[in-house]
Design a protein around this motif. Sequence first.
Motif, PDB file in Angstrom:
ATOM      1  N   MET A 115      41.252 -52.814  37.880  1.00 27.61           N
ATOM      2  CA  MET A 115      41.419 -52.747  36.432  1.00 27.61           C
ATOM      3  C   MET A 115      40.128 -52.336  35.736  1.00 27.61           C
ATOM      4  N   ALA A 116      38.991 -52.770  36.276  1.00 26.67           N
ATOM      5  CA  ALA A 116      37.708 -52.346  35.710  1.00 26.67           C
ATOM      6  C   ALA A 116      37.482 -50.854  35.942  1.00 26.67           C
ATOM      7  N   LEU A 117      37.812 -50.391  37.134  1.00 27.73           N
ATOM      8  CA  LEU A 117      37.605 -48.994  37.492  1.00 27.73           C
ATOM      9  C   LEU A 117      38.554 -48.073  36.724  1.00 27.73           C
ATOM     10  N   ALA A 118      39.781 -48.532  36.516  1.00 31.31           N
ATOM     11  CA  ALA A 118      40.790 -47.692  35.851  1.00 31.31           C
ATOM     12  C   ALA A 118      40.382 -47.279  34.447  1.00 31.31           C
ATOM     13  N   GLU A 119      39.559 -48.095  33.804  1.00 33.78           N
ATOM     14  CA  GLU A 119      39.165 -47.804  32.426  1.00 33.78           C
ATOM     15  C   GLU A 119      38.052 -46.771  32.320  1.00 33.78           C
ATOM     16  N   VAL A 120      37.367 -46.477  33.413  1.00 34.52           N
ATOM     17  CA  VAL A 120      36.209 -45.589  33.328  1.00 34.52           C
ATOM     18  C   VAL A 120      36.332 -44.331  34.175  1.00 34.52           C
ATOM     19  N   THR A 121      37.392 -44.203  34.961  1.00 35.22           N
ATOM     20  CA  THR A 121      37.548 -42.987  35.752  1.00 35.22           C
ATOM     21  C   THR A 121      37.941 -41.832  34.831  1.00 35.22           C
ATOM     22  N   PRO A 122      37.403 -40.628  35.078  1.00 32.84           N
ATOM     23  CA  PRO A 122      37.724 -39.489  34.210  1.00 32.84           C
ATOM     24  C   PRO A 122      39.220 -39.204  34.136  1.00 32.84           C
ATOM     25  N   ARG A 123      39.904 -39.351  35.280  1.00 32.19           N
ATOM     26  CA  ARG A 123      41.361 -39.168  35.289  1.00 32.19           C
ATOM     27  C   ARG A 123      42.008 -40.542  35.189  1.00 32.19           C
ATOM     28  N   ARG A 124      42.588 -40.837  34.055  1.00 34.79           N
ATOM     29  CA  ARG A 124      43.188 -42.155  33.872  1.00 34.79           C
ATOM     30  C   ARG A 124      44.356 -42.340  34.846  1.00 34.79           C
ATOM     31  N   PRO A 125      44.294 -43.349  35.696  1.00 37.29           N
ATOM     32  CA  PRO A 125      45.342 -43.538  36.704  1.00 37.29           C
ATOM     33  C   PRO A 125      46.670 -43.954  36.070  1.00 37.29           C
ATOM     34  N   SER A 126      47.739 -43.602  36.733  1.00 37.86           N
ATOM     35  CA  SER A 126      49.072 -44.032  36.304  1.00 37.86           C
ATOM     36  C   SER A 126      49.345 -45.436  36.821  1.00 37.86           C
ATOM     37  N   ARG A 444      56.348 -55.440  35.238  1.00 38.11           N
ATOM     38  CA  ARG A 444      57.745 -55.241  35.657  1.00 38.11           C
ATOM     39  C   ARG A 444      58.052 -53.754  35.828  1.00 38.11           C
ATOM     40  N   ASN A 445      57.504 -52.925  34.969  1.00 34.75           N
ATOM     41  CA  ASN A 445      57.811 -51.484  34.965  1.00 34.75           C
ATOM     42  C   ASN A 445      56.587 -50.638  35.304  1.00 34.75           C
ATOM     43  N   MET A 446      55.682 -51.175  36.085  1.00 31.92           N
ATOM     44  CA  MET A 446      54.398 -50.525  36.324  1.00 31.92           C
ATOM     45  C   MET A 446      54.546 -49.115  36.889  1.00 31.92           C
ATOM     46  N   GLU A 447      55.499 -48.919  37.798  1.00 30.06           N
ATOM     47  CA  GLU A 447      55.607 -47.607  38.432  1.00 30.06           C
ATOM     48  C   GLU A 447      56.068 -46.512  37.472  1.00 30.06           C
ATOM     49  N   THR A 448      56.541 -46.886  36.293  1.00 27.87           N
ATOM     50  CA  THR A 448      56.991 -45.891  35.317  1.00 27.87           C
ATOM     51  C   THR A 448      55.931 -45.585  34.262  1.00 27.87           C
ATOM     52  N   LYS A 449      54.806 -46.316  34.285  1.00 30.23           N
ATOM     53  CA  LYS A 449      53.787 -46.165  33.250  1.00 30.23           C
ATOM     54  C   LYS A 449      52.933 -44.920  33.515  1.00 30.23           C
ATOM     55  N   ARG A 450      52.814 -44.072  32.504  1.00 29.05           N
ATOM     56  CA  ARG A 450      52.006 -42.860  32.646  1.00 29.05           C
ATOM     57  C   ARG A 450      50.532 -43.203  32.807  1.00 29.05           C
ATOM     58  N   HIS A 451      50.094 -44.224  32.090  1.00 32.03           N
ATOM     59  CA  HIS A 451      48.708 -44.692  32.189  1.00 32.03           C
ATOM     60  C   HIS A 451      48.720 -46.199  32.433  1.00 32.03           C
ATOM     61  N   CYS A 452      48.038 -46.626  33.470  1.00 29.75           N
ATOM     62  CA  CYS A 452      48.039 -48.070  33.772  1.00 29.75           C
ATOM     63  C   CYS A 452      47.256 -48.853  32.729  1.00 29.75           C
ATOM     64  N   THR A 453      46.439 -48.158  31.918  1.00 29.55           N
ATOM     65  CA  THR A 453      45.641 -48.867  30.917  1.00 29.55           C
ATOM     66  C   THR A 453      46.497 -49.405  29.772  1.00 29.55           C
ATOM     67  N   THR A 454      47.795 -49.088  29.765  1.00 25.66           N
ATOM     68  CA  THR A 454      48.719 -49.774  28.845  1.00 25.66           C
ATOM     69  C   THR A 454      48.614 -51.279  29.040  1.00 25.66           C
ATOM     70  N   LEU A 455      48.436 -51.669  30.278  1.00 23.88           N
ATOM     71  CA  LEU A 455      48.300 -53.089  30.610  1.00 23.88           C
ATOM     72  C   LEU A 455      47.079 -53.693  29.928  1.00 23.88           C
TER      73      LEU A 455
END
Length: 479
Positions: A115-126, A444-455
């Motif tokens: 979760m820390a890494l997801a916020e700073v990577t140039p390509r925002r992970p899904s 619950r719907n994580m696999e459908t999220k375009r960006h995991c940073t919604t969390l």
Amino acid sequence: MMLRKGITESFGAAIHALGAGQLTDGVLRRSKRMMLDNLGVGLLGSRTEVFHKALKYSQLFRSEEEKSSVWGKPDVTLPPHFAAFVNGVAVHAMDFDDTWYPATHPSGAVLPALMALAEVTPRRPSGLDLLVAFNVGIEVQGRLMRFSREAFDIPNRFHPPSVVGVMGSAAASAKLLGLSPQQCAHALAIAACSAGAPLANAATETKPLHMGYAAQRGLEAARLAQLGLEGNPAILEVAHGFGVYYQDYSPSAFAPFGVSGWVLDEQDVAFKRVPAHLGMHWVVDAAMAARAKLESATGQHFDVSRIKRVTLRVPPSKYIDCPFPATEHQARHSFQFNACSALLDAGASVRSYSEAQMERPLLKALLAKVEVEVPGDNPASFDKMYSEVAIETHQGETASARCDTFYGHWRKPLSQQDLARKFVANASTVLSSEGAEGVMDSIRNMETKRHCTTLHAYMHMTRDKHQHQWRSKAVRQSG
């Protein structure tokens, strides 16, 4: 003729190659449960003293790079490796996080790093990227622990998250960063140089740091490998490599899927109902049952003054045998304290480990009546142990109960409804109802999220912030 891969090389190749198409329905379901529980206990842990000490220390450092969120502190950010550290500490601050078999706490070293890494990577992970990386980190831990029979016992030398957790964090972080197979292998080698924390620090404020450091240093290992730093390419197979943490180490290559399946499909995790060492759950359930039997037999409410002796029959383990705990951390690792709390209160809860509860004269009087026995047929294994509580009164009445499998154990898993209740109870100490519901929906719907940073956005919706925004809006409307 194809050359046979080395063991470390096979792990690097697997970390790189594993993808969403290989996730099974069972792995998706179980890993989402793990993520939800981890976030809940982490949010609750962000209100503890040890978390605040770790945060205060981490805030001494500055960085020009983008910052990552601190759970429970929407206005505080840190460099990603320090965010992983403090959030990892929060997860294990109350010993309330999941436990696997062989023994470790698998999620707390992995999710805070991702979760820390997801916020700073140039390509925002899904959301799917996050799920894949999380499961890679869990899988690596599961496979490494199966290189030793010693790992199947209740630990007695090293705290497992400090050994396999840092490797899982490195693998998960390497996956999220999209490292090459060679870089993934080097990330494991780099992480191994930070592995290993002695169990002498169990039952102290330092134990949660094991989880924080595992998350932090695994993330750092992956980023160093990304920059081209190299380690021993045979770290998993050489005698003086990762195997130094086990007395019977026998490694093997990462068998491809098709030959073997996900470890998480084969072995579920345990979710705790009580914020204490896993072994305490057997003794709590046995004590509750023994108390109920005594009350039923005598027709009287449980009365400490009537009790002559309480006998606990538990497996051998020095670091969870603490007759008179003086701190909350000792209490979370005390067979005696947890049995007496359950006898006195007909259960145990987050509140049980507060200073006010620990200092009760009735509790101390009951602790003085406890005797511990270690039967030869009670192994130090979370898969085979039992706990028995026997009560004897001054009037000659007796009652005893034995727990072989507590509710929440992998053989008797928490229902999804009860797991959600645990999350809401923990998260609502920090988040608004909208934030807690949003986190549950996101998982619950994580696999459908375009960006995991919604969390992350929902993790920022704290009660204090929500109330401040509500008051500001009310003031504006009234004006």
